[in-house]
Design an enzyme around this catalytic site. Structure first.
Site, PDB file in Angstrom:
ATOM      1  N   LYS A  81       0.865  -1.172   0.000  1.00 51.96           N
ATOM      2  CA  LYS A  81       0.000   0.000   0.000  1.00 51.96           C
ATOM      3  C   LYS A  81       0.910   1.234   0.000  1.00 51.96           C
ATOM      4  O   LYS A  81       1.974   1.222   0.639  1.00 51.96           O
ATOM      5  CB  LYS A  81      -0.870  -0.025   1.268  1.00 51.96           C
ATOM      6  CG  LYS A  81      -1.953   1.043   1.330  1.00 51.96           C
ATOM      7  CD  LYS A  81      -2.826   0.812   2.584  1.00 51.96           C
ATOM      8  CE  LYS A  81      -3.950   1.827   2.692  1.00 51.96           C
ATOM      9  NZ  LYS A  81      -4.828   1.546   3.844  1.00 51.96           N
ATOM     10  N   SER A 156      -9.698   1.681   3.016  1.00 52.34           N
ATOM     11  CA  SER A 156      -8.789   2.440   2.186  1.00 52.34           C
ATOM     12  C   SER A 156      -7.757   1.613   1.433  1.00 52.34           C
ATOM     13  O   SER A 156      -7.143   2.114   0.494  1.00 52.34           O
ATOM     14  CB  SER A 156      -8.048   3.449   3.063  1.00 52.34           C
ATOM     15  OG  SER A 156      -7.198   2.777   3.986  1.00 52.34           O
ATOM     16  N   SER A 180      -9.920  -0.815   7.089  1.00 52.25           N
ATOM     17  CA  SER A 180      -9.326  -0.609   5.761  1.00 52.25           C
ATOM     18  C   SER A 180      -8.680  -1.825   5.121  1.00 52.25           C
ATOM     19  O   SER A 180      -8.312  -1.784   3.956  1.00 52.25           O
ATOM     20  CB  SER A 180      -8.292   0.527   5.817  1.00 52.25           C
ATOM     21  OG  SER A 180      -8.950   1.763   5.886  1.00 52.25           O
TER      22      SER A 180
END
Lengths: 490, 95, 476
Positions: A81, A156, A180
């Site tokens: 990420k 997210s 997330s």
């Protein structure tokens, strides 16, 4: 060898490399090729590190050949990420603020994966500063859900979820502050685990809300997650909140029996707000566990309805302070021709941050400001304690808790974009777990009537990751939901 | 509205955000909605509850007093918007 | 009508750790800009603080020295504000639960009385960087080498009533932190800094509105700045105005304070517990281990010097101003065996030489054992006190130890009775008029003969023997 590389589990990939069936370079190229083919459509990567991946692959092939590298992740490609700092690689956090930020250092987990012989394929798209549940707040455009490209992948860690779902990487590291990892895993039919707060060092993971943020793996299966967790979990002296506690071999207990497992179902998680289609899939999966010898009990988390309000005080308060360092002085976006210091700060920050980030900074600033601290921040911290105590009570009667990861399946792009509250309620079931600091995971359990995947949320007591992975693995041994890939990406 | 436009402007200033006039109304509305959501907390009796700042009940680990860092100014300033003679530059600060 | 001044001080003492409070960067002073600024000090995205054990140790040591309450659990908090020398946009400090709680310091007033000044708290925090205002194309340069240096902020009660008391308190604290070895006390380098909260009121009335004066980095400035500020406030009130609560900067060149523009914004620091750090636990075992390292404190040392060495209060006070001086004195006293003589010389010639040259006692060219060697030669009558001064000067200039200087310069005292008698006979013979007058009863002339004898011996004759023999010979 008949199965294509991208269909292999981490274990099979590793064994294939070490048996000489294919090289690290071949595995790397296979994934790079898929990224080249599909990323334009999915927008799951902000940066693809093709050159450095190939260079790493050459080096690791050599080292494996020389017998220098033999670990469970040696030669395995992975994605990060884009909030994990990666030395000499663009690290944007999905924000214009860091559009040009080439990190001068590696996050702890990036170091660990590098040292284990992993190959970094690239950096995944994400909601800006991990604030969002649909990946639509990214400054680099929204990510599309491989199961329906008109839908969001969740957020997210939406880029990572889409990456794994479309098999553009065998594993991705995400982060979870209020859901997330778990919510996008549910939307994208993958397995993801947010370990106990403190289990994995946060060093180098760009902070959103420090008392909640936790890194975790996202992969097709619980076994893949266990292999990855073995590499990244454990004490790091650079993170004061990292826990000094032995790390078990998470793969060693995957085959333990789950006979007699006591599963708690929080009645609040099955009340109003849960989409009936999703509820039906969850209930079917619970029955499967029951059929396999689990004991199902209802439990109650009486304060869980307060989790979202509490979270929207605690997380913004911490973020308002964490994001103060983005001031246009030492790194990140700086406005053109600042007139004075105030102008430098105010315009750099206004231009660099997107609307959702600004909303949260302002809410947090407000909640901490003179006259409001007690009513908001302190009150929220007290209710956070009550929420934690609810879980402690529940765990007196049951081994684990199960329930939905999200109230719905993946929704259409844009559907909730302009309604922050509706977006916040996406994390209704994941936030209580985050506030308590407990480990939570999601694993695929089937598809709702709309054809979109549903994930089961599994919550364990503190540091019970091994048991959770064991439970999910046992389920995955007799089901194939987690191996399903959208036809287009098969 | 749970928060006024004036308060939104004040908060934006505290947070050093150059809130543009045409944004004030939308932010005020959104922030008010969030505060309305948050207001659910008010109903809870929290007398005697110890605030929870950390999920885990641990105490701070201490570091030995050893210098472990070396000079990496060049690498660290490579990402800086503006530097000169090893210094970060900002518009003139008046004390 | 009378005005009463009310002063409280906030003192920032940089702790003498090797590395910073939350990172492994060096705290050494004077490095090239930003070469001691690590990822953590720069507040790079993703970095985290880890607390330096030695900083905690030093804070506890200070707390024990002022007899303060030590918090079993103390908490770090973030103080949020934007400033270019504050990289993270917040300072890690302590707010609700400081490590050191209520304590006290006793100061001696000019009339010799003792006044107790309350210490409200002392907390750990990180220092900020430095803004350099020289012109960089009209911009300010930021050096973050100092950012993250550990500070102990020591906050007093508003117990001081004039600038002299404030100076006495500050000096006492300055001596204490150096005694403890927790701060080098170097005010020029900013290791020991002071902000003063000053207000005025009519006696018996509630506190007036205070102004916080910053940048008081010498004992001289603090007294002048406070006196100036008091006058300013009285002028305002007496001309019908009201004092505004604000931060003012002292400008030593103009001897005035002025409002700080950068602090114009009413600050709302939004303190909250730092989620990156956990509560610091101070166990009884830890306290005991720190207590074991606690040196004898100035007051105790002073009392001991008075009783053990029979020194005057004045001498004991002078000798305990710093630990280095006290240690030096004790080494000299033990080396030569005469504490009073040692005290006189350390407070006298040695102190004068140090002042004249600006050398610290630890680096004095005459070390304690060499000094004791000199005093021994006074005690065993090898040289007189007067000659000793000459020997001391030579030693200071690196001409060797006492014995070799005495030897080289032939300064050994004449104690041979025969030689002194012969010399005195010559003097009497050469001064018949004075001898006659003395014998006729003009006692005052005795001094003339002593002077002549000392001159003839170039100061080397033993003064006591000279006296005795002169008395005997002049008696006729």
């Amino acid at each position: 060898m008949s199965d294509p590389i991208h269909s292999l589990s981490l274990k099979k990939l590793r064994d294939g490399i070490h048996a000489g069936n294919f090289s690290v370079m071949e595995a790397t190229d296979a994934y790079l090729e898929r990224i080249a083919n599909f990323n334009e459509e999915l927008n799951a990567f902000i940066t693809v590190t093709r050159d450095s991946a190939q260079a790493q692959a050459v080096e690791i092939d050599n080292r494996i050949r020389k017998g220098e590298l033999d670990g469970a992740m040696a030669g395995l490609p992975y994605a990060l990420k884009d909030l994990f700092c990666s030395k000499d690689v663009l690290t944007t956090c999905g924000s214009n603020m860091l559009r040009n930020f080439v990190s001068p250092y590696d996050a702890h987990v990036a170091e660990r994966l590098k040292a284990a012989g992993g190959v970094l394929l690239g950096k995944n798209n994400m909601d800006e500063f991990a604030m969002g549940s649909s990946n639509e707040t990214s400054a680099f455009g929204n990510v599309r859900n491989p199961w329906d490209t008109d839908c969001v992948p969740g957020g997210s860690s939406g880029g990572g979820a889409a990456t794994v779902a479309a098999r553009l990487a065998p594993v991705a590291l995400g982060s979870d502050t209020g859901g997330s990892i778990r919510q996008p895993a549910s939307f994208c039919n993958i397995t993801g685990i947010k370990p106990t707060y403190g289990r994995i060092s946060r060093y180098g993971m760009i902070a959103f809300a420090s008392s909640l943020d936790q890194c975790g793996p996202m992969a097709p299966s619980a076994e893949d997650c266990a292999i990855t967790l073995n590499v990244i979990a454990g004490l790091d002296a650079r993170d004061s909140t990292s826990v000094d506690r032995p790390v078990p071999d998470y793969t060693a207990t995957l085959n333990d029996s789950i006979d007699g497992l006591k599963i708690g179902l929080p009645k609040e998680f099955f009340a109003e707000g849960l989409n009936p289609q999703v509820g039906a899939v969850i209930e079917r999966a619970i029955k499967e566990f029951e059929a396999r010898g689990a004991i199902i009990k209802e439990v109650t988390l009486p304060n869980s309805h307060l989790a979202v309000p509490v979270y929207y005080v605690v997380a913004p308060a911490e973020c308002s302070s964490n994001l103060s360092r983005f001031d246009g002085v030492r790194f990140g976006h700086r406005c053109e021709n600042p007139q004075d210091l105030k102008d430098l700060y105010e315009r750099s920050r206004w231009e660099g941050f997107g609307a959702e980030v600004k909303r949260r900074i302002m809410i947090g600033t407000y909640a901490l400001s003179a006259g409001y601290y007690d009513a908001y921040y302190l009150k929220a911290q007290k209710i956070r304690r009550l929420i934690q105590q609810d879980f402690a009570e529940a765990f007196k009667d049951v081994d684990v808790i199960m329930g939905p990861s999200a109230p719905t399946t993946a929704f259409k792009l844009g559907a909730k974009k302009d309604d922050p509250i509706a977006m916040y309620l996406e994390d209704l079931y994941t936030i209580p777990v985050s506030l308590a600091g407990l480990p939570g995971m999601t694993f695929p359990i089937g598809f709702a009537a709309d054809g979109l995947p549903v994930g089961m949320q599994l919550v364990g007591n503190y540091f019970e990751e091994a048991r959770m992975l064991n439970i999910a693995h046992q389920y995955q041994l007799s089901t194939d939901w987690h191996t399903q890939v959208p036809a287009k990406f098969a | 509205m749970a928060i006024s436009e004036a308060e939104v402007r004040k908060v934006a200033h505290l947070a050093r955000l150059a809130m543009t006039e045409d944004s004030v109304e939308a932010y005020t509305r959104n922030l008010s909605n969030i505060l309305d959501l948050v207001a659910q907390m008010e109903a809870v009796d929290t007398d005697g509850v110890v605030p929870m700042a950390h999920p885990l009940d641990m105490t701070q680990r201490l570091r030995e007093d050893v210098v472990t860092e070396t000079n990496h100014r060049e690498a660290y300033q490579a990402v800086a918007p503006e530097t000169e003679d090893g210094l970060y530059l900002v518009p003139k600060v008046i004390e | 009508m009378e005005w009463e001044t009310v002063i409280g001080l906030e003192i920032h003492a940089q702790l003498a750790t090797k590395s910073k409070i939350f990172s492994g960067s060096s705290t050494a002073y004077g490095a090239e800009p930003n070469t001691q600024a690590s990822l953590v000090d720069l507040g790079m995205p993703g970095v985290l603080p880890v607390l330096n054990k030695e900083a905690v140790h030093m804070a506890v040591k200070f707390g024990l020295a002022i007899d303060a309450h030590l918090a079993p659990r103390s908490v770090f908090a973030r103080k949020n504000y934007f400033y270019p020398d504050l990289p993270k946009g917040y300072q890690i400090s302590q707010y609700e639960l400081p490590i050191v709680g209520i304590g006290h310091m006793d100061i001696e007033l000019e009339d010799g009385s003792i006044k107790r000044i309350g210490v409200t708290r002392a907390h750990l925090e990180e220092d900020a960087g430095k803004s350099l205002h020289e012109d960089f194309q009209g911009q300010t340069g930021i050096d973050l080498n100092r950012a993250g240096t550990p500070l102990l902020e020591i906050v007093s009660e508003p117990d001081m009533r004039n600038a002299k008391e404030a100076v006495a308190y500050m000096k006492k604290l300055h001596a204490l932190v150096r005694y403890l070895g927790v701060c080098d006390g170097n005010m020029q380098e900013g290791s020991f800094r002071c902000d003063a909260n000053v207000s005025v009121r009519r006696p018996g009335q509630p506190f007036g509105t205070r102004a916080e004066i910053k940048n008081l980095n010498s004992f001289r400035f603090i007294e002048r700045a406070i006196n100036h500020e008091v006058e300013r406030q009285i002028d305002i009130i007496e001309s019908g105005g009201t004092v505004v609560q604000e931060t003012r900067l002292y400008d030593p060149d103009r001897n005035e304070t002025r409002s700080m523009r950068s602090k114009e914004d009413a600050n709302d620091y939004r303190y909250f517990p730092d989620p990156d750090l956990l509560p610091v636990e101070i166990t009884p075992e830890f306290i005991a281990s720190v207590r074991a390292t606690l040196p004898e404190l100035p007051e105790a040392k002073k009392q001991r010097f008075i009783t053990q060495y029979s020194l005057s209060t004045y001498d004991a006070d002078m000798l305990t101003q710093s630990r280095d001086v006290a240690d030096y004195f004790e080494a000299v006293a033990q080396g030569c065996g005469d504490a009073k003589l040692a005290a006189n010389w350390v407070n006298g010639d040695l102190s004068a030489a140090l002042n004249r040259t600006g050398i610290e006692i630890a680096n004095a060219p005459v070390a304690a054992d060499a000094f004791a060697g000199l005093l021994k030669r006074i005690l065993d009558n090898t040289i007189s006190g007067k000659i000793a001064k000459e020997v001391f000067d030579a030693m200071w200039n690196g001409e060797g130890d006492a014995d070799s200087v005495i030897d080289k310069k032939g300064l050994k005292q004449i104690t041979d009775t025969g030689a002194i008698e012969a010399m005195i006979d010559e003097i009497i013979a050469a001064n018949p008029k004075q001898t006659e007058e003395y014998r006729a009863g003009k006692d005052k002339l005795f001094g003339f003969f002593v002077g002549a004898a000392m001159k003839a011996s170039k100061g080397k004759a033993n003064p006591e023997q000279v006296n005795a023999i002169l008395k005997q010979k002049l008696a006729g």
